[in-house]
Design a protein around this motif. Structure first.
Motif, PDB file in Angstrom:
ATOM      1  N   ALA A 214      92.591 -14.544  13.327  1.00  0.00           N
ATOM      2  CA  ALA A 214      93.129 -15.664  14.100  1.00  0.00           C
ATOM      3  C   ALA A 214      92.082 -16.204  15.072  1.00  0.00           C
ATOM      4  O   ALA A 214      91.977 -17.420  15.276  1.00  0.00           O
ATOM      5  CB  ALA A 214      94.374 -15.226  14.861  1.00  0.00           C
TER       6      ALA A 214
ATOM      7  N   VAL B  15      89.758 -18.532  13.165  1.00  0.00           N
ATOM      8  CA  VAL B  15      90.392 -19.829  12.896  1.00  0.00           C
ATOM      9  C   VAL B  15      90.421 -20.677  14.167  1.00  0.00           C
ATOM     10  O   VAL B  15      90.067 -21.861  14.150  1.00  0.00           O
ATOM     11  CB  VAL B  15      91.820 -19.622  12.333  1.00  0.00           C
ATOM     12  CG1 VAL B  15      92.576 -20.929  12.256  1.00  0.00           C
ATOM     13  CG2 VAL B  15      91.757 -18.974  10.954  1.00  0.00           C
ATOM     14  N   LYS B  16      90.834 -20.078  15.281  1.00  0.00           N
ATOM     15  CA  LYS B  16      90.898 -20.818  16.548  1.00  0.00           C
ATOM     16  C   LYS B  16      89.515 -21.264  17.012  1.00  0.00           C
ATOM     17  O   LYS B  16      89.353 -22.355  17.543  1.00  0.00           O
ATOM     18  CB  LYS B  16      91.558 -19.961  17.637  1.00  0.00           C
ATOM     19  CG  LYS B  16      93.034 -19.795  17.472  1.00  0.00           C
ATOM     20  CD  LYS B  16      93.719 -21.098  17.787  1.00  0.00           C
ATOM     21  CE  LYS B  16      95.211 -20.870  17.896  1.00  0.00           C
ATOM     22  NZ  LYS B  16      95.904 -22.117  18.189  1.00  0.00           N
TER      23      LYS B  16
ATOM     24  N   ARG C 162      97.907 -23.820  15.111  1.00  0.00           N
ATOM     25  CA  ARG C 162      98.811 -22.688  14.877  1.00  0.00           C
ATOM     26  C   ARG C 162      99.188 -22.587  13.401  1.00  0.00           C
ATOM     27  O   ARG C 162      99.294 -21.496  12.859  1.00  0.00           O
ATOM     28  CB  ARG C 162     100.054 -22.844  15.752  1.00  0.00           C
ATOM     29  CG  ARG C 162     101.063 -21.746  15.582  1.00  0.00           C
ATOM     30  CD  ARG C 162     102.148 -21.851  16.650  1.00  0.00           C
ATOM     31  NE  ARG C 162     103.316 -21.071  16.348  1.00  0.00           N
ATOM     32  CZ  ARG C 162     103.421 -19.766  16.551  1.00  0.00           C
ATOM     33  NH1 ARG C 162     102.398 -19.108  17.054  1.00  0.00           N
ATOM     34  NH2 ARG C 162     104.528 -19.127  16.253  1.00  0.00           N
TER      35      ARG C 162
ATOM     36  N   VAL D  14      96.456 -20.825  11.542  1.00  0.00           N
ATOM     37  CA  VAL D  14      96.457 -19.381  11.826  1.00  0.00           C
ATOM     38  C   VAL D  14      97.537 -18.698  10.992  1.00  0.00           C
ATOM     39  O   VAL D  14      97.296 -17.650  10.377  1.00  0.00           O
ATOM     40  CB  VAL D  14      96.679 -19.108  13.339  1.00  0.00           C
ATOM     41  CG1 VAL D  14      96.918 -17.632  13.590  1.00  0.00           C
ATOM     42  CG2 VAL D  14      95.498 -19.602  14.146  1.00  0.00           C
TER      43      VAL D  14
ATOM     44  N   SER E  77      96.440 -18.728   7.326  1.00  0.00           N
ATOM     45  CA  SER E  77      95.400 -17.737   7.094  1.00  0.00           C
ATOM     46  C   SER E  77      95.977 -16.328   7.038  1.00  0.00           C
ATOM     47  O   SER E  77      95.584 -15.517   6.191  1.00  0.00           O
ATOM     48  CB  SER E  77      94.342 -17.834   8.199  1.00  0.00           C
ATOM     49  OG  SER E  77      93.369 -16.854   8.047  1.00  0.00           O
ATOM     50  N   THR E  78      96.919 -16.039   7.926  1.00  0.00           N
ATOM     51  CA  THR E  78      97.557 -14.721   7.924  1.00  0.00           C
ATOM     52  C   THR E  78      98.344 -14.500   6.639  1.00  0.00           C
ATOM     53  O   THR E  78      98.282 -13.421   6.037  1.00  0.00           O
ATOM     54  CB  THR E  78      98.477 -14.571   9.149  1.00  0.00           C
ATOM     55  OG1 THR E  78      97.692 -14.775  10.325  1.00  0.00           O
ATOM     56  CG2 THR E  78      99.111 -13.201   9.196  1.00  0.00           C
TER      57      THR E  78
ATOM     58  N   ALA F 168      94.338 -21.145   5.447  1.00  0.00           N
ATOM     59  CA  ALA F 168      93.933 -21.908   6.633  1.00  0.00           C
ATOM     60  C   ALA F 168      93.767 -23.386   6.304  1.00  0.00           C
ATOM     61  O   ALA F 168      94.190 -24.254   7.077  1.00  0.00           O
ATOM     62  CB  ALA F 168      92.631 -21.340   7.203  1.00  0.00           C
TER      63      ALA F 168
ATOM     64  N   SER G 267      88.207 -19.078   9.096  1.00  0.00           N
ATOM     65  CA  SER G 267      89.016 -17.928   8.671  1.00  0.00           C
ATOM     66  C   SER G 267      88.148 -16.902   7.948  1.00  0.00           C
ATOM     67  O   SER G 267      88.363 -15.701   8.089  1.00  0.00           O
ATOM     68  CB  SER G 267      90.169 -18.377   7.776  1.00  0.00           C
ATOM     69  OG  SER G 267      89.716 -18.729   6.489  1.00  0.00           O
TER      70      SER G 267
END
Length: 138
Positions: A49, A52-53, A59, A62, A65-66, A89, A110
């Motif tokens: 995360a 990505v941020k 959000r 994120v 990607s998760t 992502a 990511s």
């Protein structure tokens, strides 16, 4: 997702239990090892995360990607661990309304997060193995 060296270490500890006893280690050793394992699991998601941020992801990217980290290895067994977070992502960022260039940049973030989390996990597993060896010696 624990890399192969971590899985081998866990199997080694279980074999030690079968052939010997956990008794010489005590509660302090097991508490430290358990905390490190908890950090290993958190590193998988938190560092991803962060990547990505860091690359400007929303959000939605994120979350995408998760989901990609969790689903990718099952959908594409050989390359899903790499393709899943990237695709998740990118798709998440596209759904959030970004253009394709920005979405691909966030997808790259990511991957940076994924590879950084692998490095963090390798270091933590080396610490686990070192603690185990030191506990046996002293």
């Amino acid at each position: 997702m624990i890399p192969a060296c971590g899985r081998m270490f866990c199997r080694g500890i279980l074999r030690l239990r079968v052939h010997d006893s956990f008794e010489p280690f005590g509660w302090a050793f097991w508490t430290i090892q358990t905390l490190i394992v908890a950090v290993l699991f958190l590193a998988d998601y938190a560092v991803n995360a962060w990547g990505v941020k860091r690359y400007g992801g929303s959000r939605a990217s994120v979350i995408g990607s998760t989901i990609g980290v969790l689903v990718g290895p099952f959908v594409i067994p050989a390359f899903g661990l790499v393709i899943g977070p990237f695709a998740g992502a990118v798709i998440g960022e596209l759904l959030a309304g970004s253009d394709l260039d920005r979405s691909v940049k966030v997808g790259w973030g990511s991957l940076v997060g994924l590879f950084t989390s692998v490095i963090v996990k390798i270091v933590l597993q080396a610490v686990m193995i070192l603690l185990f060896a030191l506990w046996l010696i002293f």
